[in-house]
Enzyme design. Structure first.
Site, PDB file in Angstrom:
ATOM      1  N   ARG A   1      39.222  43.570  32.202  1.00  0.00           N
ATOM      2  CA  ARG A   1      38.150  44.238  32.968  1.00  0.00           C
ATOM      3  C   ARG A   1      37.115  44.681  31.942  1.00  0.00           C
ATOM      4  O   ARG A   1      37.343  45.645  31.189  1.00  0.00           O
ATOM      5  CB  ARG A   1      38.726  45.422  33.748  1.00  0.00           C
ATOM      6  CG  ARG A   1      37.737  46.161  34.643  1.00  0.00           C
ATOM      7  CD  ARG A   1      38.483  47.226  35.432  1.00  0.00           C
ATOM      8  NE  ARG A   1      37.625  48.078  36.202  1.00  0.00           N
ATOM      9  CZ  ARG A   1      37.232  47.843  37.454  1.00  0.00           C
ATOM     10  NH1 ARG A   1      37.632  46.734  38.049  1.00  0.00           N
ATOM     11  NH2 ARG A   1      36.458  48.683  38.098  1.00  0.00           N
TER      12      ARG A   1
ATOM     13  N   HIS B   1      33.530  38.979  40.020  1.00  0.00           N
ATOM     14  CA  HIS B   1      34.682  39.813  40.372  1.00  0.00           C
ATOM     15  C   HIS B   1      35.560  39.001  41.335  1.00  0.00           C
ATOM     16  O   HIS B   1      35.636  39.297  42.532  1.00  0.00           O
ATOM     17  CB  HIS B   1      34.215  41.111  41.018  1.00  0.00           C
ATOM     18  CG  HIS B   1      35.237  42.204  41.027  1.00  0.00           C
ATOM     19  ND1 HIS B   1      36.552  42.013  40.639  1.00  0.00           N
ATOM     20  CD2 HIS B   1      35.147  43.519  41.405  1.00  0.00           C
ATOM     21  CE1 HIS B   1      37.209  43.146  40.756  1.00  0.00           C
ATOM     22  NE2 HIS B   1      36.387  44.071  41.219  1.00  0.00           N
TER      23      HIS B   1
ATOM     24  N   GLN C   1      38.202  40.665  43.731  1.00  0.00           N
ATOM     25  CA  GLN C   1      37.622  41.344  44.883  1.00  0.00           C
ATOM     26  C   GLN C   1      37.244  40.342  45.971  1.00  0.00           C
ATOM     27  O   GLN C   1      37.472  40.584  47.159  1.00  0.00           O
ATOM     28  CB  GLN C   1      36.390  42.141  44.464  1.00  0.00           C
ATOM     29  CG  GLN C   1      35.729  42.920  45.604  1.00  0.00           C
ATOM     30  CD  GLN C   1      36.642  43.979  46.178  1.00  0.00           C
ATOM     31  OE1 GLN C   1      37.198  44.793  45.450  1.00  0.00           O
ATOM     32  NE2 GLN C   1      36.824  43.977  47.495  1.00  0.00           N
TER      33      GLN C   1
ATOM     34  N   ASP D   1      27.580  47.673  48.161  1.00  0.00           N
ATOM     35  CA  ASP D   1      28.236  48.172  46.951  1.00  0.00           C
ATOM     36  C   ASP D   1      27.320  49.227  46.343  1.00  0.00           C
ATOM     37  O   ASP D   1      26.167  49.390  46.773  1.00  0.00           O
ATOM     38  CB  ASP D   1      28.485  47.009  45.983  1.00  0.00           C
ATOM     39  CG  ASP D   1      29.418  47.379  44.826  1.00  0.00           C
ATOM     40  OD1 ASP D   1      30.009  48.473  44.865  1.00  0.00           O
ATOM     41  OD2 ASP D   1      29.543  46.569  43.887  1.00  0.00           O
TER      42      ASP D   1
ATOM     43  N   CYS E   1      33.495  47.459  48.418  1.00  0.00           N
ATOM     44  CA  CYS E   1      34.576  47.245  47.442  1.00  0.00           C
ATOM     45  C   CYS E   1      35.051  48.550  46.806  1.00  0.00           C
ATOM     46  O   CYS E   1      36.080  48.547  46.121  1.00  0.00           O
ATOM     47  CB  CYS E   1      34.135  46.254  46.373  1.00  0.00           C
ATOM     48  SG  CYS E   1      32.712  46.782  45.407  1.00  0.00           S
TER      49      CYS E   1
ATOM     50  N   ARG F   1      43.699  43.853  47.949  1.00  0.00           N
ATOM     51  CA  ARG F   1      43.658  43.602  46.516  1.00  0.00           C
ATOM     52  C   ARG F   1      45.070  43.421  45.967  1.00  0.00           C
ATOM     53  O   ARG F   1      45.286  42.646  45.024  1.00  0.00           O
ATOM     54  CB  ARG F   1      42.960  44.761  45.800  1.00  0.00           C
ATOM     55  CG  ARG F   1      41.451  44.870  46.023  1.00  0.00           C
ATOM     56  CD  ARG F   1      40.693  43.745  45.331  1.00  0.00           C
ATOM     57  NE  ARG F   1      40.972  43.727  43.918  1.00  0.00           N
ATOM     58  CZ  ARG F   1      40.368  44.503  43.016  1.00  0.00           C
ATOM     59  NH1 ARG F   1      39.407  45.333  43.395  1.00  0.00           N
ATOM     60  NH2 ARG F   1      40.675  44.415  41.741  1.00  0.00           N
TER      61      ARG F   1
END
Length: 301
Positions: free
Chosen positions: A107, A134, A137, A220, A260, A288
């Site tokens: 990450r 991502h 996600q 987001d 998200c 997830r």
């Protein structure tokens, strides 16, 4: 269970190595794992390194729990411990970790970091978030939409907000599953043109135009990690792009809200929307876990 997982490229950095059937089978596996609340020993004796430059709630927890549920183990390594690209070059980190673990989930800020890790590590590398993509996600988003509507082909998904990494991954997978995407951003915050073209997406600067009749409305945060110095300017530029009750009223009658997380209430959305009856954000968060299991089974088995 592990033997039934789909064979994919060594790494999951984005969806460039995916075809329609590959993505379908990966989602089907995640759906099955969730339905069965699967626990197993498929990854017994295997370890995943969590190499994190950025803080995390969902990504870290779901990867750790997924490894636990599959009989494996995860080791968390943050930037203070490792000093990615500072205390030690990325190449050297990759060449060390490949001797200790069976996989690396990274990450990071720069997408180039996960690309370099994948180039030099012989074990699978999973992009757990970068400035460009991502993918974990996006998989959870697709599973959530599939559960909400029974399928994905022909769904209209409206994105309102920043043309960021989450949107980039959504645009990557859209043509593989038949999603039609409408994107509304302020001028200057559009996603890359090739992503829009590849997805056949509509670009507008009017949130209402994007939202009208859509099956899902996705947003987001306006200021992502690493953009804190831009916060004041972004708050000005994104005025009029909040997803609130009025914007939700423009959706298809069965339309849902996606985010998200984490949410910045009073900015890109409101607390009432996140916790309202149209919201599927906590389904996304749960998914997830199940999509992480599918990825880990596929790449580490």
């Amino acid at each position: 269970m592990g033997g039934e997982a789909l064979t994919l490229p060594k790494d999951l950095l984005d969806f460039s190595g995916f075809g329609k059937e590959a993505l379908k089978r990966l989602l089907d596996l995640a759906e099955r794992l969730k339905r069965e609340r699967y626990r197993g020993e498929d990854l017994r004796g295997k370890t995943l390194a969590l190499l994190f430059e950025k803080p995390s709630l969902r990504t870290r927890t779901t990867l750790e729990v997924a490894m636990l549920h599959l009989g494996g183990h995860a080791i968390y390594l943050d930037q203070k411990q490792v000093g990615i690209g500072e205390r030690e070059p990325v190449r050297d980190i990759a060449k060390n970790l490949e001797r200790f673990v069976e996989g690396i989930a990274a990450r990071v800020f720069r997408h180039g970091t996960v690309e370099e890790l994948a180039r030099y590590a012989c074990v699978p590398v999973i992009n757990a978030l970068s400035d460009r993509a991502h993918p974990l996600q996006a998989l959870a988003d697709l599973l959530t939409l599939k559960e909400a509507f029974g399928g994905l082909e022909g769904l209209e998904v409206a994105w309102v907000g920043d043309g960021n990494n989450v949107l980039a991954s959504l645009l990557e997978v859209a043509p593989l599953v038949g999603l039609r995407v409408r994107v509304a951003t302020p001028r200057g915050y559009e996603p890359q043109a090739w992503l829009l073209e590849r997805a056949g997406a509509l670009l507008t600067h009017d949130p209402k135009e994007a939202a009208f009749g859509a099956h899902a409305l996705y947003t987001d945060v306006w200021t992502s990690m690493g953009q804190e110095r831009e916060r004041a300017r972004r708050l000005r530029d994104f005025q009029g792009f909040q997803v609130n009750g009025s914007l939700l009223d423009l959706l298809h009658p069965g339309g849902v809200f996606l985010h998200c997380l984490p949410a910045h209430y009073g900015e890109e959305t409101t607390e009432e929307v996140v916790h309202g009856e149209r919201s599927r954000v906590f389904d996304q968060a749960e998914n997830r876990l199940h999509t992480a299991k599918a990825v880990l089974l596929t790449l580490l088995s």
